[in-house]
Write a protein that holds these residues in place. Sequence first.
Motif, mmCIF file in Angstrom:
data_model
loop_
_atom_site.group_PDB
_atom_site.id
_atom_site.type_symbol
_atom_site.label_atom_id
_atom_site.label_comp_id
_atom_site.label_asym_id
_atom_site.label_seq_id
_atom_site.Cartn_x
_atom_site.Cartn_y
_atom_site.Cartn_z
ATOM 1 N N PHE A 197 -6.892 -35.824 9.445
ATOM 2 C CA PHE A 197 -7.335 -34.688 10.218
ATOM 3 C C PHE A 197 -7.969 -35.030 11.484
ATOM 4 N N THR A 198 -7.549 -34.603 12.657
ATOM 5 C CA THR A 198 -8.261 -35.031 13.989
ATOM 6 C C THR A 198 -8.719 -33.846 14.770
ATOM 7 N N ALA A 199 -9.985 -33.664 15.185
ATOM 8 C CA ALA A 199 -10.497 -32.622 16.022
ATOM 9 C C ALA A 199 -10.493 -32.918 17.363
ATOM 10 N N GLN A 200 -9.940 -32.046 18.255
ATOM 11 C CA GLN A 200 -9.724 -32.385 19.694
ATOM 12 C C GLN A 200 -10.193 -31.421 20.592
ATOM 13 N N LEU A 201 -10.776 -31.680 21.716
ATOM 14 C CA LEU A 201 -11.414 -30.456 22.694
ATOM 15 C C LEU A 201 -10.449 -30.242 23.843
ATOM 16 N N ILE A 202 -10.036 -28.968 23.960
ATOM 17 C CA ILE A 202 -9.059 -28.395 24.959
ATOM 18 C C ILE A 202 -10.181 -27.839 26.028
ATOM 19 N N PRO A 203 -10.006 -27.961 27.309
ATOM 20 C CA PRO A 203 -10.723 -27.310 28.105
ATOM 21 C C PRO A 203 -10.584 -25.789 28.401
ATOM 22 N N ILE A 204 -10.519 -25.085 27.471
ATOM 23 C CA ILE A 204 -10.578 -23.506 27.423
ATOM 24 C C ILE A 204 -11.341 -23.154 26.614
ATOM 25 N N ALA A 234 -5.574 -31.171 15.341
ATOM 26 C CA ALA A 234 -6.138 -29.959 15.553
ATOM 27 C C ALA A 234 -6.955 -29.950 17.057
ATOM 28 N N LYS A 235 -6.496 -28.893 17.698
ATOM 29 C CA LYS A 235 -7.348 -28.770 18.879
ATOM 30 C C LYS A 235 -7.826 -27.657 19.178
ATOM 31 N N SER A 236 -9.070 -27.352 19.851
ATOM 32 C CA SER A 236 -9.841 -26.270 19.941
ATOM 33 C C SER A 236 -10.522 -26.158 21.133
ATOM 34 N N GLY A 237 -10.530 -24.858 21.578
ATOM 35 C CA GLY A 237 -11.515 -24.474 22.749
ATOM 36 C C GLY A 237 -12.788 -24.852 22.390
ATOM 37 N N VAL A 238 -13.654 -24.636 23.619
ATOM 38 C CA VAL A 238 -15.056 -25.179 23.501
ATOM 39 C C VAL A 238 -15.968 -24.250 22.824
ATOM 40 N N SER A 239 -15.775 -22.997 22.798
ATOM 41 C CA SER A 239 -16.807 -22.011 22.048
ATOM 42 C C SER A 239 -16.898 -22.572 20.786
ATOM 43 N N ARG A 244 -26.742 -13.689 19.856
ATOM 44 C CA ARG A 244 -26.497 -14.152 21.214
ATOM 45 C C ARG A 244 -25.403 -15.204 21.369
ATOM 46 N N GLY A 245 -25.086 -16.091 20.255
ATOM 47 C CA GLY A 245 -24.249 -16.962 20.312
ATOM 48 C C GLY A 245 -22.719 -16.327 20.281
ATOM 49 N N TYR A 246 -21.871 -17.391 20.610
ATOM 50 C CA TYR A 246 -20.451 -16.953 20.968
ATOM 51 C C TYR A 246 -19.762 -16.154 19.656
ATOM 52 N N SER A 247 -20.139 -16.641 18.310
ATOM 53 C CA SER A 247 -19.355 -15.843 17.316
ATOM 54 C C SER A 247 -20.124 -14.566 16.993
ATOM 55 N N GLY A 248 -21.662 -14.567 17.151
ATOM 56 C CA GLY A 248 -22.307 -13.591 16.941
ATOM 57 C C GLY A 248 -22.109 -12.403 17.894
ATOM 58 N N ALA A 249 -21.980 -12.661 19.133
ATOM 59 C CA ALA A 249 -21.703 -11.741 20.101
ATOM 60 C C ALA A 249 -20.162 -11.133 19.977
ATOM 61 N N GLU A 250 -19.082 -11.866 19.687
ATOM 62 C CA GLU A 250 -17.958 -11.502 19.386
ATOM 63 C C GLU A 250 -17.991 -10.461 18.165
ATOM 64 N N LEU A 251 -18.643 -10.715 17.123
ATOM 65 C CA LEU A 251 -18.923 -9.965 15.991
ATOM 66 C C LEU A 251 -19.580 -8.725 16.336
ATOM 67 N N VAL A 252 -20.666 -8.658 17.158
ATOM 68 C CA VAL A 252 -21.237 -7.518 17.639
ATOM 69 C C VAL A 252 -20.207 -6.597 18.337
ATOM 70 N N GLY A 253 -19.455 -7.021 19.215
ATOM 71 C CA GLY A 253 -18.311 -6.308 19.856
ATOM 72 C C GLY A 253 -17.480 -5.753 18.958
ATOM 73 N N SER A 286 0.223 -23.758 13.789
ATOM 74 C CA SER A 286 -0.669 -22.544 13.602
ATOM 75 C C SER A 286 -1.649 -22.524 14.381
ATOM 76 N N ALA A 287 -1.662 -21.271 14.760
ATOM 77 C CA ALA A 287 -2.594 -20.647 16.057
ATOM 78 C C ALA A 287 -3.504 -19.719 15.533
ATOM 79 N N ILE A 288 -4.753 -19.846 15.855
ATOM 80 C CA ILE A 288 -5.745 -18.777 15.687
ATOM 81 C C ILE A 288 -6.618 -18.452 17.192
ATOM 82 N N ASP A 289 -7.395 -17.390 17.404
ATOM 83 C CA ASP A 289 -8.409 -17.260 18.163
ATOM 84 C C ASP A 289 -9.728 -17.825 17.445
ATOM 85 N N ASN A 290 -10.545 -18.866 17.684
ATOM 86 C CA ASN A 290 -11.432 -19.153 16.869
ATOM 87 C C ASN A 290 -12.571 -18.589 16.715
#
Lengths: 336, 336, 336, 336
Positions: B227-234, B176-181, B12-21, B306-310
């Motif tokens: 290394f810096t981790a930052q939050l993008i509103p996506i 580094a910048k990441s979406g919220v999921s 039911r988590g975001y990664s888990g649901a993506e994986l099931v899909g 460098s870009a990925i879908d997290n």
Amino acid sequence: MNNYKVGVVGFRGYSGAELVGLLTRHPQVEPILLEHRQDSDPQPQPIGARQPVSVQCSPEAVKNEHLAVVFLATPADVSMELAPQMLDAGAKVIDLSGAFRLRDSGTYSRWYKEKHSAPELLSEAVYGLPEFCRERIAQAHLIANPGCYPTAANLAIQPLIASGVIDRGAGVVCDAKSGVSGAGRKPRLKTSFGEVIDNFSAYSVFDHRHVPEILMESAIEEAELSFTAQLIPIHRGILETIYFRSRSLSSAEALLDLYKRRYQDEPFVRLYPLGTLPDIRGVDRTNFCDIGVRFDPATGRAVVVSAIDNLVKGAAGQAMQNMNLVLNFPETEGLL
Amino acid sequence: MNNYKVGVVGFRGYSGAELVGLLTRHPQVEPILLEHRQDSDPQPQPIGARQPVSVQCSPEAVKNEHLAVVFLATPADVSMELAPQMLDAGAKVIDLSGAFRLRDSGTYSRWYKEKHSAPELLSEAVYGLPEFCRERIAQAHLIANPGCYPTAANLAIQPLIASGVIDRGAGVVCDAKSGVSGAGRKPRLKTSFGEVIDNFSAYSVFDHRHVPEILMESAIEEAELSFTAQLIPIHRGILETIYFRSRSLSSAEALLDLYKRRYQDEPFVRLYPLGTLPDIRGVDRTNFCDIGVRFDPATGRAVVVSAIDNLVKGAAGQAMQNMNLVLNFPETEGLL
Amino acid sequence: MNNYKVGVVGFRGYSGAELVGLLTRHPQVEPILLEHRQDSDPQPQPIGARQPVSVQCSPEAVKNEHLAVVFLATPADVSMELAPQMLDAGAKVIDLSGAFRLRDSGTYSRWYKEKHSAPELLSEAVYGLPEFCRERIAQAHLIANPGCYPTAANLAIQPLIASGVIDRGAGVVCDAKSGVSGAGRKPRLKTSFGEVIDNFSAYSVFDHRHVPEILMESAIEEAELSFTAQLIPIHRGILETIYFRSRSLSSAEALLDLYKRRYQDEPFVRLYPLGTLPDIRGVDRTNFCDIGVRFDPATGRAVVVSAIDNLVKGAAGQAMQNMNLVLNFPETEGLL
Amino acid sequence: MNNYKVGVVGFRGYSGAELVGLLTRHPQVEPILLEHRQDSDPQPQPIGARQPVSVQCSPEAVKNEHLAVVFLATPADVSMELAPQMLDAGAKVIDLSGAFRLRDSGTYSRWYKEKHSAPELLSEAVYGLPEFCRERIAQAHLIANPGCYPTAANLAIQPLIASGVIDRGAGVVCDAKSGVSGAGRKPRLKTSFGEVIDNFSAYSVFDHRHVPEILMESAIEEAELSFTAQLIPIHRGILETIYFRSRSLSSAEALLDLYKRRYQDEPFVRLYPLGTLPDIRGVDRTNFCDIGVRFDPATGRAVVVSAIDNLVKGAAGQAMQNMNLVLNFPETEGLL
């Protein structure tokens, strides 16, 4: 020099924080933060940031600080607990929750699905929509600040009902959309970023607890009103699209005139020229309720669009407008 | 007919649901939902929606269902508890948490601020970045699926370190910048809509728990890496902007060639032509890591983006890529 | 009663509209809209909305209206055309474009890729960053309001350069992120909703036209500075993450103290306590530049985070701050 | 081996690009890009990215490439110009614009405010909503792919009209909300990021050009239908909240059953259980239309919520569903 000190309980929530910001810029009051329960984490602040004085919330604090008004930006159950104490301690109370907006405890129980724990205050509470009853507000000890949805709805619907232009059999649809801050700052799955972003959803059809405020103030029957609450992926703002039918209205001009006459002296209700409609952007961080109309005389179809900032006219701004009335300041002080 | 059944804990988590899909669309496996603890509310589903079979998570379920692989899309502490049980029951385990990514329990304790409860498994776990060690992954029983940030970082940085083009004294910056999921689905104030929207913030400087994965895989010293981790509103997506200096590189072409040689046979690493750079849009819902470069030979300043879908290459997609290796399917099956 | 009338050209753009809003609330000036070319559609306005007076932009209008200051919220080429006319007509000019920020026309041509059409004004223009040279601003006739990126960058970097704490060989990285309003209101594919939403992209590496303002004001060499401009899917706000190395700094406290000493009397620079960092939310709709630091003495790695609202401290607010200096008002008038 | 080649004109727009993506994954067709006018800039692509073949759009190209179907993802005026040419060259045409959706040129002129330039094709064009007329679609040469709003509206409203449950005098309200991609990729002020973000606005009341498609397909009178089009700050997705009154419906179950009977064999219409409602998230990147209902038997108030992805079921997905019918593939091929 500020004339009065006023207290704010719930100052870390979205409405409470907005209120503290407004009060800080008000030239005649000094806000005091009343620490009740720390349900939200404080935000980091810059070094030396000017923060209002904070004291523990208690009847003694109200007396010691000579608080003229206490604002309750708290959940309804906390407001029911605190309002009697604050009133007894000599403050006037402006409550931003739904605790004291309805006239009897039975109606409250039906819509809020819980028992009212301070029913004796319901009869003395005054519903704080200044455009409808500013004289009573000015005399009140306990003011029930209106809900965000009903503020936008009543300002648009009540003139229609009062003037009799609506074909009653066809009913009135109020399709309401709100930014997420209306749900408060407490973390919940439904308001977490990942659930709201890139989405739009209807979360309450017919049974939103704000509905009875519309029935009460606009004098419309529950059977006539179809009210839906929906979530927009934005932080603040409400837009309501209101549909009705009218055989008696002759033209769009006549519909707009009805609002013009009603609100010509109101500082916080603005009307849009025919051919244009208000949007959420236009009321952002203002205490205005913007209203625009569309009417097709050939078929009798009418639409009224009403927009507010839910944190200002829908909460903190209207609360301060009510404080201005209570403390006998100019009603617009700090709000234009 | 599907060849294998595979289990998913934390679906039911975001990664888990993506994986099931992803698994549902994979032609050779059938996902089984392993109900462990219901930490998230289920989403309402349409009537008759095809949902995978769900059973209670247990060693018996692994045996009864003949699960070839169990995915753990769970917090690290749950993964440490479940991995030994699932392995004992005969499944291969692909863990999406940080539990088994580091080589020793001391390093784990330092970065995760807690004791490791299954240290005996650390030596047998294989770090699941296929582009670096697909042969070992294919033989592994326990695969530590890489963190999202390190996936984008290592694919970009390791070739630079390995080829010796970086002026080491100047260090390497990974902004580094990441979406919220990336923060998961559990409701928290920091990931609630009202805190993230209209904002951008740095939330971890130097001490993000993903840092040791970069040190380990790219063979870079901690003192060298900022290394810096930052939050993008996506909702989803990671973009990392990597800075270094080089006196040995002769041109931007040379820098790009270095990546071309390294990744010419890699199906999931794509390079951008000089003059263009990847963005988050370009990798949305793909298993690609997109890389682009900029180099100024006159001054030695270099930037790699460098870009990925997290949720895909940074989590569920890479996990399925690892499953393809483990079960001897074509590595790209279900991912292109 | 307002002391002065001031004109605004380009009042429909994002910076111009923000400026008109600020000037309207300033107690001592009256803004006059100078209609030049209608490149943007006006927004629909409510009936009776108080709008400033609007006249055609011309030298005669400057004289007839007795405009003390004319703000140019226009593209650089329009500013180069209008500035001489407005100066000749007797107004002081505060230009929000890049036209007059650099010291010579050769530097301008290099970075802006076009010839400067009013080079004779470059020597008399004063760079309007009050924290660095408020005395010269107060005497100036032509003020070049700083770019948004350089405002956040220079306030953070210049004290580091001036104090000599940076290991110069390792260079300085300025990883800059901006909301979309920085690109103006003119419709373009790159700033259309569908291209920006759900995305994050780097659009300029090393060659952004704001770079020379940082080189000039912070006295840093181009070879030392790696500056990247990136787009966040938000409307307003800039956050810059600045990386350097230092062998001379003894502690994070020492780094913070350096800023404290420098900015202790500055009303618009705020510092964050160690352990916290500023974000874009914290400066929203304010004229503040918020700065926070992180330093690891063991390795010499340092990070400084600097945040502003690009439309306020990065444009309109700073322009009004400069006007306050020019017209001898308290510098913070209308801005706190 | 692919059975057919199919051409796409307008492949850089949002619908066209979505369509190319879907066709690329379809196992039995090969898309060919037909370059017509380059109205949008191409996106940067990774080196070696697999792109479909591109040829200049012309009748000869249709013949040379043996294109079985040509999709027109173009503005209506371009579609009117190209459709006859493509048909003459032997291709079947699926047009995603509004050019051929209405039955006569007078109706077209009234709603589109321009003359129809290929009226002779109106009588042979088939309206491509497969759930209503898949047999005729399978035989058609020219298919008018439905508008996004009418797809969600007709699937929800037509069963209500057909079954006679609506109290006709009270009318039907369709309050429609759409993501921004519905307005296309061409840069315009109204769809630029700064105008849409943090906003919500009604942009068309009663007179949206999609209205006649609803009147036509649901057999509802214009006087009965109040349709409003509104803009949500998201990229993709439509949600329509439909209100009516019914004295003949006995219960919410009866309302839901009406849809169940109608759509029981439809692969792309899904119903939500009573007590839940669909949202935009649930149909994201799918060809589903999700429908949910709410009915209050005591008062006769009814609400139906209908959601689609405007770029899939509202455009490209439905176009490919129509292609599947035309080319005699399974209707769901490539869409589940």
